[in-house]
Write a protein that holds these residues in place. Structure first.
Motif, PDB file in Angstrom:
ATOM      1  N   GLU A  27       0.809  -1.222   0.000  1.00  0.00           N
ATOM      2  CA  GLU A  27       0.000   0.000   0.000  1.00  0.00           C
ATOM      3  C   GLU A  27       0.843   1.275   0.000  1.00  0.00           C
ATOM      4  OE1 GLU A  27       0.611  -1.174   4.321  1.00  0.00           O
ATOM      5  OE2 GLU A  27       0.107  -2.253   2.484  1.00  0.00           O
ATOM      6  N   VAL A  28       2.138   1.191   0.288  1.00  0.00           N
ATOM      7  CA  VAL A  28       2.979   2.400   0.291  1.00  0.00           C
ATOM      8  C   VAL A  28       3.410   2.809  -1.117  1.00  0.00           C
ATOM      9  CG1 VAL A  28       3.801   1.951   2.632  1.00  0.00           C
ATOM     10  CG2 VAL A  28       5.205   1.237   0.676  1.00  0.00           C
ATOM     11  N   LEU A  29       3.255   1.913  -2.088  1.00  0.00           N
ATOM     12  CA  LEU A  29       3.645   2.241  -3.463  1.00  0.00           C
ATOM     13  C   LEU A  29       2.763   3.350  -4.033  1.00  0.00           C
ATOM     14  CD1 LEU A  29       4.254  -1.302  -4.975  1.00  0.00           C
ATOM     15  CD2 LEU A  29       5.958   0.524  -4.745  1.00  0.00           C
ATOM     16  N   GLU A  30       3.411   4.297  -4.715  1.00  0.00           N
ATOM     17  CA  GLU A  30       2.691   5.385  -5.372  1.00  0.00           C
ATOM     18  C   GLU A  30       3.172   5.514  -6.807  1.00  0.00           C
ATOM     19  OE1 GLU A  30       3.378   8.865  -2.927  1.00  0.00           O
ATOM     20  OE2 GLU A  30       1.680   8.345  -1.666  1.00  0.00           O
ATOM     21  N   SER A  31       2.295   6.001  -7.639  1.00  0.00           N
ATOM     22  CA  SER A  31       2.655   6.229  -9.041  1.00  0.00           C
ATOM     23  C   SER A  31       2.303   7.660  -9.427  1.00  0.00           C
ATOM     24  CB  SER A  31       1.924   5.238  -9.949  1.00  0.00           C
ATOM     25  OG  SER A  31       0.528   5.493  -9.946  1.00  0.00           O
ATOM     26  N   PHE A  32       2.867   8.069 -10.542  1.00  0.00           N
ATOM     27  CA  PHE A  32       2.563   9.396 -11.082  1.00  0.00           C
ATOM     28  C   PHE A  32       2.439   9.285 -12.596  1.00  0.00           C
ATOM     29  CE2 PHE A  32       7.138   9.020 -10.883  1.00  0.00           C
ATOM     30  CZ  PHE A  32       7.583   9.549 -12.085  1.00  0.00           C
ATOM     31  N   THR A  33       1.890  10.299 -13.204  1.00  0.00           N
ATOM     32  CA  THR A  33       1.643  10.306 -14.640  1.00  0.00           C
ATOM     33  C   THR A  33       2.941  10.416 -15.424  1.00  0.00           C
ATOM     34  OG1 THR A  33      -0.489  11.371 -14.241  1.00  0.00           O
ATOM     35  CG2 THR A  33       0.392  11.493 -16.487  1.00  0.00           C
ATOM     36  N   ASN A  34       3.110   9.525 -16.389  1.00  0.00           N
ATOM     37  CA  ASN A  34       4.258   9.550 -17.294  1.00  0.00           C
ATOM     38  C   ASN A  34       4.049  10.687 -18.298  1.00  0.00           C
ATOM     39  OD1 ASN A  34       6.316   9.043 -19.120  1.00  0.00           O
ATOM     40  ND2 ASN A  34       5.499   7.066 -19.791  1.00  0.00           N
ATOM     41  N   LYS A  35       4.986  11.600 -18.369  1.00  0.00           N
ATOM     42  CA  LYS A  35       4.868  12.728 -19.300  1.00  0.00           C
ATOM     43  C   LYS A  35       5.174  12.342 -20.744  1.00  0.00           C
ATOM     44  CE  LYS A  35       5.869  16.316 -15.927  1.00  0.00           C
ATOM     45  NZ  LYS A  35       6.723  17.463 -15.611  1.00  0.00           N
ATOM     46  N   HIS A  36       5.693  11.137 -20.962  1.00  0.00           N
ATOM     47  CA  HIS A  36       6.076  10.700 -22.305  1.00  0.00           C
ATOM     48  C   HIS A  36       5.547   9.292 -22.601  1.00  0.00           C
ATOM     49  CE1 HIS A  36       8.758  14.142 -22.265  1.00  0.00           C
ATOM     50  NE2 HIS A  36       9.137  13.751 -21.068  1.00  0.00           N
ATOM     51  N   PRO A  37       4.245   9.065 -22.471  1.00  0.00           N
ATOM     52  CA  PRO A  37       3.709   7.709 -22.641  1.00  0.00           C
ATOM     53  C   PRO A  37       3.816   7.173 -24.064  1.00  0.00           C
ATOM     54  CG  PRO A  37       1.914   9.275 -22.461  1.00  0.00           C
ATOM     55  CD  PRO A  37       3.184  10.030 -22.169  1.00  0.00           C
ATOM     56  N   ASP A  38       3.982   8.056 -25.037  1.00  0.00           N
ATOM     57  CA  ASP A  38       4.108   7.605 -26.425  1.00  0.00           C
ATOM     58  C   ASP A  38       5.524   7.164 -26.762  1.00  0.00           C
ATOM     59  OD1 ASP A  38       1.414   8.114 -26.836  1.00  0.00           O
ATOM     60  OD2 ASP A  38       1.787  10.166 -27.484  1.00  0.00           O
ATOM     61  N   ASN A  39       6.493   7.485 -25.911  1.00  0.00           N
ATOM     62  CA  ASN A  39       7.870   7.055 -26.113  1.00  0.00           C
ATOM     63  C   ASN A  39       8.093   5.716 -25.424  1.00  0.00           C
ATOM     64  OD1 ASN A  39       8.160   9.584 -27.213  1.00  0.00           O
ATOM     65  ND2 ASN A  39       9.635  10.307 -25.710  1.00  0.00           N
ATOM     66  N   ASP A  40       8.839   4.842 -26.075  1.00  0.00           N
ATOM     67  CA  ASP A  40       9.272   3.605 -25.427  1.00  0.00           C
ATOM     68  C   ASP A  40      10.673   3.860 -24.894  1.00  0.00           C
ATOM     69  OD1 ASP A  40       6.915   2.404 -26.211  1.00  0.00           O
ATOM     70  OD2 ASP A  40       7.795   1.508 -28.004  1.00  0.00           O
ATOM     71  N   TYR A  41      10.831   3.817 -23.573  1.00  0.00           N
ATOM     72  CA  TYR A  41      12.141   4.043 -22.961  1.00  0.00           C
ATOM     73  C   TYR A  41      12.253   3.234 -21.686  1.00  0.00           C
ATOM     74  CZ  TYR A  41       9.660   7.475 -20.002  1.00  0.00           C
ATOM     75  OH  TYR A  41       8.795   8.090 -19.135  1.00  0.00           O
ATOM     76  N   TRP A  42      13.484   2.938 -21.307  1.00  0.00           N
ATOM     77  CA  TRP A  42      13.760   2.122 -20.127  1.00  0.00           C
ATOM     78  C   TRP A  42      13.949   2.985 -18.900  1.00  0.00           C
ATOM     79  CZ3 TRP A  42      13.530  -3.070 -19.995  1.00  0.00           C
ATOM     80  CH2 TRP A  42      13.628  -3.770 -21.206  1.00  0.00           C
ATOM     81  N   VAL A  43      13.463   2.471 -17.773  1.00  0.00           N
ATOM     82  CA  VAL A  43      13.744   3.028 -16.452  1.00  0.00           C
ATOM     83  C   VAL A  43      14.347   1.887 -15.646  1.00  0.00           C
ATOM     84  CG1 VAL A  43      12.774   4.041 -14.349  1.00  0.00           C
ATOM     85  CG2 VAL A  43      11.807   4.642 -16.592  1.00  0.00           C
ATOM     86  N   ARG A  44      15.484   2.135 -14.997  1.00  0.00           N
ATOM     87  CA  ARG A  44      16.137   1.100 -14.181  1.00  0.00           C
ATOM     88  C   ARG A  44      16.290   1.572 -12.752  1.00  0.00           C
ATOM     89  NH1 ARG A  44      21.380  -2.613 -15.185  1.00  0.00           N
ATOM     90  NH2 ARG A  44      19.707  -3.903 -16.010  1.00  0.00           N
ATOM     91  N   PHE A  45      15.917   0.697 -11.832  1.00  0.00           N
ATOM     92  CA  PHE A  45      16.213   0.895 -10.420  1.00  0.00           C
ATOM     93  C   PHE A  45      17.240  -0.154 -10.022  1.00  0.00           C
ATOM     94  CE2 PHE A  45      11.931   2.715 -10.702  1.00  0.00           C
ATOM     95  CZ  PHE A  45      12.140   3.938 -10.082  1.00  0.00           C
ATOM     96  N   HIS A  46      18.318   0.296  -9.439  1.00  0.00           N
ATOM     97  CA  HIS A  46      19.378  -0.570  -8.939  1.00  0.00           C
ATOM     98  C   HIS A  46      19.311  -0.472  -7.420  1.00  0.00           C
ATOM     99  CE1 HIS A  46      23.833  -1.017  -7.931  1.00  0.00           C
ATOM    100  NE2 HIS A  46      23.444  -2.213  -8.308  1.00  0.00           N
ATOM    101  N   CYS A  47      18.956  -1.559  -6.772  1.00  0.00           N
ATOM    102  CA  CYS A  47      18.695  -1.558  -5.328  1.00  0.00           C
ATOM    103  C   CYS A  47      19.683  -2.494  -4.642  1.00  0.00           C
ATOM    104  CB  CYS A  47      17.258  -2.001  -5.068  1.00  0.00           C
ATOM    105  SG  CYS A  47      16.039  -1.175  -6.109  1.00  0.00           S
ATOM    106  N   PRO A  48      20.861  -1.998  -4.248  1.00  0.00           N
ATOM    107  CA  PRO A  48      21.910  -2.874  -3.726  1.00  0.00           C
ATOM    108  C   PRO A  48      21.746  -3.295  -2.266  1.00  0.00           C
ATOM    109  CG  PRO A  48      22.721  -0.635  -3.834  1.00  0.00           C
ATOM    110  CD  PRO A  48      21.325  -0.624  -4.433  1.00  0.00           C
ATOM    111  N   GLU A  49      20.699  -2.841  -1.589  1.00  0.00           N
ATOM    112  CA  GLU A  49      20.556  -3.139  -0.162  1.00  0.00           C
ATOM    113  C   GLU A  49      19.226  -3.802   0.177  1.00  0.00           C
ATOM    114  OE1 GLU A  49      21.200   0.690   1.586  1.00  0.00           O
ATOM    115  OE2 GLU A  49      23.367   0.554   1.350  1.00  0.00           O
ATOM    116  N   PHE A  50      18.716  -4.638  -0.725  1.00  0.00           N
ATOM    117  CA  PHE A  50      17.453  -5.332  -0.460  1.00  0.00           C
ATOM    118  C   PHE A  50      17.672  -6.413   0.594  1.00  0.00           C
ATOM    119  CE2 PHE A  50      14.401  -8.759  -1.193  1.00  0.00           C
ATOM    120  CZ  PHE A  50      13.212  -8.055  -1.130  1.00  0.00           C
ATOM    121  N   THR A  51      16.743  -6.515   1.534  1.00  0.00           N
ATOM    122  CA  THR A  51      16.806  -7.522   2.594  1.00  0.00           C
ATOM    123  C   THR A  51      15.421  -8.123   2.802  1.00  0.00           C
ATOM    124  OG1 THR A  51      18.473  -6.179   3.715  1.00  0.00           O
ATOM    125  CG2 THR A  51      17.504  -7.951   4.981  1.00  0.00           C
ATOM    126  N   SER A  52      15.400  -9.434   2.965  1.00  0.00           N
ATOM    127  CA  SER A  52      14.180 -10.141   3.356  1.00  0.00           C
ATOM    128  C   SER A  52      14.595 -11.226   4.348  1.00  0.00           C
ATOM    129  CB  SER A  52      13.479 -10.744   2.132  1.00  0.00           C
ATOM    130  OG  SER A  52      14.325 -11.687   1.493  1.00  0.00           O
TER     131      SER A  52
END
Length: 157
Positions: A27-52
């Protein structure tokens, strides 16, 4: 009202003090409007400290997560993603479950054109586990991309 200001109104965590959830909290996840939805482009998240936590032993598991996606109309807000990933710290789930849960939650949140999540978990007992999951929007070229990348899936090593 400017479109930047309108996007800011969609978000509740960014720029504010927040509570860190101590167990799985999509429930903490939030989204926002993509200003360039007609463009195909990559978004990368690099998360080096994930713990479970291992659901059997309760021992901590550490990983570097790579979350790559091609956005559609919505994008995930990075601070909310950080809070979400932090919520796994006291959550018991196998490595493969974590990767699939994260991917499915992000699909539900933003309906991306394409997404993939790779977990590079540190060795325990001499074995590393690198689970990979992906998704391409059905009926589009991204569905084919998902098939291609699954069969030739990337590895950080």
């Amino acid at each position: 009202m400017s479109s930047t200001r309108a996007n800011e109104l969609e978000l509740s965590a960014l720029g504010k003090k927040v509570e860190y959830k101590q167990d799985y909290a999509p429930e903490v996840l939030e989204s926002f409007t993509n200003k360039h939805p007609d463009n195909d482009y990559w978004v990368r998240f690099h998360c080096p400290e994930f713990t479970s936590l291992c659901p059997i032993t309760g021992q901590p598991d550490f990983a570097t997560l790579y979350i790559d996606y091609i956005p559609g109309e919505r994008m995930v807000e990075s601070k909310s993603l950080k809070l979400y990933l932090f919520s796994f710290r006291s959550h018991g789930a196998f490595h493969e479950d974590c990767v699939n849960i994260i991917m499915k939650d992000l699909i539900k949140l933003m309906d991306p054109k394409y997404i993939e999540v790779l977990g590079d978990f540190t060795p325990r007992g001499g074995i590393s586990i690198l689970p990979y999951a992906n998704y391409g929007r059905p009926g589009t070229k991204f569905e084919e991309l998902a098939k291609q990348r699954l069969f030739n899936h990337p590895s950080p090593r």
